[in-house]
Design a protein around this motif. Structure first.
Motif: not given
Length: 136
Positions: A24, A26, A29, A32-33
């Motif tokens: 979780f 930054t 994230l 993952t994007i």
């Protein structure tokens, strides 16, 4: 008797104390994007290629075989009515060997070749989407 928590719990507590939030964070994230966007484009390319490849192959093979079929019918109908033979010869002569569509030169063999290339693109898309799914 001293009870110690399991190792995975103590490691998670150390991550929380150090300020790292694991997946979780930054950076996690953003990673993952990015992999999700790559997965989307690879999978979308695979779907489009799987849709168009059989269409190109069928059109190319049909276009390639049609003049041969018409000429076979024309030669086998030698005993037919002369007018029917003339019409069949005219039809055989009007079948195009190539088309120029929006500046692109299209032949039967180019459609067949493009169909095989699209099948290869679908295989590459499936492989890359599976690899990106593992990275997510």
């Amino acid at each position: 008797m001293d009870m110690q928590p399991p190792r995975h719990i103590t490691e998670r507590l150390q991550h929380i104390r150090s300020g790292d939030n694991g997946p979780f964070s930054t950076a996690g994230l953003i990673k993952t994007i990015i992999w999700s966007i790559c997965y989307f484009f690879f999978y979308f390319g695979q779907q489009v290629a799987e849709l168009l490849a059989p269409i190109f192959l069928i059109l190319g093979i049909g276009w390639y075989l049609l003049p041969h079929i018409v000429s076979a019918i024309t030669t086998s109908a030698a005993s037919a009515d002369p007018q029917a033979k003339d019409i069949m010869n005219h039809v055989a002569g009007t079948l195009p060997t190539h088309l120029q569509i929006a500046g692109h030169y299209v032949t039967a063999t180019s459609l067949i070749f493009d169909g095989f290339l699209l099948m290869a693109l679908a295989a590459i898309g499936a492989t890359l989407s599976a690899l990106t799914a593992r990275q997510m």
